[in-house]
Scaffold this motif. Structure first.
Motif, PDB file in Angstrom:
ATOM      1  N   GLN A   1      53.791  17.518  72.279  1.00  0.00           N
ATOM      2  CA  GLN A   1      54.616  16.176  71.966  1.00  0.00           C
ATOM      3  C   GLN A   1      54.609  15.284  73.327  1.00  0.00           C
ATOM      4  O   GLN A   1      55.002  16.300  74.452  1.00  0.00           O
ATOM      5  CB  GLN A   1      55.791  16.166  71.550  1.00  0.00           C
TER       6      GLN A   1
ATOM      7  N   ARG B   1      51.436  12.384  69.634  1.00  0.00           N
ATOM      8  CA  ARG B   1      51.142  13.386  69.188  1.00  0.00           C
ATOM      9  C   ARG B   1      50.380  14.014  68.401  1.00  0.00           C
ATOM     10  O   ARG B   1      50.057  14.345  67.862  1.00  0.00           O
ATOM     11  CB  ARG B   1      52.555  13.790  68.289  1.00  0.00           C
TER      12      ARG B   1
ATOM     13  N   SER C   1      47.608  17.951  67.483  1.00  0.00           N
ATOM     14  CA  SER C   1      48.256  18.632  66.361  1.00  0.00           C
ATOM     15  C   SER C   1      47.182  19.766  66.429  1.00  0.00           C
ATOM     16  O   SER C   1      46.121  19.175  66.520  1.00  0.00           O
ATOM     17  CB  SER C   1      48.404  18.570  64.985  1.00  0.00           C
TER      18      SER C   1
ATOM     19  N   TYR D   1      51.303  22.289  68.000  1.00  0.00           N
ATOM     20  CA  TYR D   1      51.893  20.630  68.440  1.00  0.00           C
ATOM     21  C   TYR D   1      51.964  21.044  70.176  1.00  0.00           C
ATOM     22  O   TYR D   1      53.091  21.376  71.049  1.00  0.00           O
ATOM     23  CB  TYR D   1      53.149  20.421  67.608  1.00  0.00           C
TER      24      TYR D   1
ATOM     25  N   SER E   1      53.705   7.258  73.840  1.00  0.00           N
ATOM     26  CA  SER E   1      54.093   8.489  73.214  1.00  0.00           C
ATOM     27  C   SER E   1      52.786   8.741  72.528  1.00  0.00           C
ATOM     28  O   SER E   1      52.395   8.161  72.085  1.00  0.00           O
ATOM     29  CB  SER E   1      55.553   8.915  72.579  1.00  0.00           C
TER      30      SER E   1
END
Length: 121
Positions: free
Chosen positions: A81, A19, A21, A79, A17
């Motif tokens: 994810q 994330r 920004s 964001y 995973s």
């Protein structure tokens, strides 16, 4: 002038995973849609996900169920994810924002510089 600065890209193993920004700064009265696009080597830039100022989201079929886009309007930040990453997710990811710089101005499209994401198998 408006700047979009992305962060969070890098190398990740398949199944992992990350994330991303993206923070918008500068002359900003309001921001309408924000989103993420990506461009893989030799391919055209494609939509990943978008989110309206009210929080309505839209996802590419290729990432549905694996990606979640969100935004913090107070921070002018969006964001992304992404979970269960696949090698085909490898690309440069670009942030987009439709910004109204002044109360009397129109809305203009701004792009970040891109952040690379590499998913190894």
């Amino acid at each position: 002038q408006v700047q979009l600065v992305e962060s969070g890209g890098g190398l990740v193993q398949a199944g992992g995973s990350l994330r991303l920004s993206c923070a918008a700064s500068g002359s900003i009265f309001s921001i309408n849609d924000m989103g993420w696009y990506r461009q893989a080597p030799g391919k055209q830039r494609e939509l990943v996900a978008t989110i309206t100022s009210s929080g309505r989201t839209n996802y590419a079929d290729s990432v549905k169920g694996r990606a979640t886009i969100s935004r913090d309007n107070g921070k002018n930040t969006v964001y992304l994810q992404m979970n269960s990453l696949k090698p085909e997710d490898t690309a440069v990811y670009y942030c987009h924002a439709a910004v109204r710089p002044r109360i009397w101005s129109g809305t203009y499209d701004y792009w970040g510089q891109g952040t690379p994401v590499t998913v190894s198998s």
